[in-house]
Design a protein around this motif. Structure first.
Motif, PDB file in Angstrom:
ATOM      1  N   PHE A 185       0.816  -1.213   0.000  1.00 14.65           N
ATOM      2  CA  PHE A 185       0.000   0.000   0.000  1.00 14.65           C
ATOM      3  C   PHE A 185       0.850   1.264   0.000  1.00 14.65           C
ATOM      4  CE2 PHE A 185       0.442  -1.514   4.354  1.00 14.65           C
ATOM      5  CZ  PHE A 185       0.911  -0.390   5.020  1.00 14.65           C
ATOM      6  N   TYR A 219      -0.442  -2.837  -6.682  1.00 12.81           N
ATOM      7  CA  TYR A 219      -0.056  -1.532  -6.138  1.00 12.81           C
ATOM      8  C   TYR A 219      -0.500  -0.419  -7.090  1.00 12.81           C
ATOM      9  CZ  TYR A 219       3.212   2.298  -5.048  1.00 12.81           C
ATOM     10  OH  TYR A 219       3.769   3.510  -4.761  1.00 12.81           O
ATOM     11  N   ASN A 270      -1.867   3.461  -5.364  1.00 10.35           N
ATOM     12  CA  ASN A 270      -1.107   3.745  -4.147  1.00 10.35           C
ATOM     13  C   ASN A 270       0.178   4.527  -4.402  1.00 10.35           C
ATOM     14  OD1 ASN A 270      -2.897   2.457  -2.363  1.00 10.35           O
ATOM     15  ND2 ASN A 270      -2.081   0.473  -2.942  1.00 10.35           N
ATOM     16  N   TYR A 308       1.490   7.291  -1.824  1.00  8.62           N
ATOM     17  CA  TYR A 308       1.643   7.036  -0.397  1.00  8.62           C
ATOM     18  C   TYR A 308       3.090   6.627  -0.104  1.00  8.62           C
ATOM     19  CZ  TYR A 308       1.161   5.432   4.335  1.00  8.62           C
ATOM     20  OH  TYR A 308       1.333   5.288   5.688  1.00  8.62           O
TER      21      TYR A 308
END
Length: 185
Positions: free
Chosen positions: A16, A105, A110, A113
């Motif tokens: 993540f 992913y 993501n 992040y």
């Protein structure tokens, strides 16, 4: 020592995020990208090249603020120590699992992040703008920058638009590479 293989969890976000860390588990530091590939040049060659192109390499890197590095390498033994159980062991991840983790992913969006050292505090101004799986180490894009990643490795490029992060962590060498934030089996 025992060796555990990382696999995807079907009911979890798996990878993540990607953290910026001082000592990456993959034992591979990222490189700062510039107009010229200076990673394999001697200091004398860098000075001569900077005279002919009328540029300062640090300034070019600062303008781009791009980092290229390894996320995961297949079948690498990664040492771990569990404080609670006092157990030493290795973890590893297969080429097939890396491909699945990378695809998920990206699919889950993501790419924005990131944290420092997995501290859980999301960084502003970090976006992972490129991802690929190495198909051939010799002709891979990363080889253009003096890197030699194994077939099946997940490579990324991060764009840093946070000047505090760039100046206080990247330029100073407080962080040197990438590490996944993940929930895996």
């Amino acid at each position: 020592m025992k060796v555990y293989e990382i696999t995807k969890k079907n009911d979890a976000p798996n990878v993540f995020g990607i953290s910026l860390v001082a000592t990456p588990a993959m034992e591979s530091n990222y490189v700062k990208l510039s107009k010229e590939n200076t990673n394999t040049l001697t200091e004398a060659q860098k000075i001569e090249l900077s005279k002919t192109n009328d540029i300062q390499f640090a300034e070019v890197d600062k303008q781009k603020q791009l980092l290229l590095g390894l996320v995961l390498e297949p079948n690498k033994l990664i040492y771990r120590y569990d404080e609670q159980s006092k157990e030493e062991y290795y973890i590893t991840v297969s080429e097939e699992t890396i491909l699945g983790l990378a695809h998920e992913y990206i699919k889950n969006s993501n790419q924005s992040y990131s944290t420092i050292e997995h501290d859980g505090k999301e960084l502003a101004g970090v976006t992972f703008v490129e991802h690929w799986i190495v198909e051939d180490s010799k002709i891979d894009k990363s080889a253009l920058h003096g890197l030699n990643f194994k077939k099946g490795s997940w490579v990324t490029v991060a764009k840093i638009e946070n000047s505090t992060l760039w100046n206080d962590y990247i330029e100073t060498g407080k962080v040197m590479g990438f590490s996944i934030d993940a929930m895996v089996q």
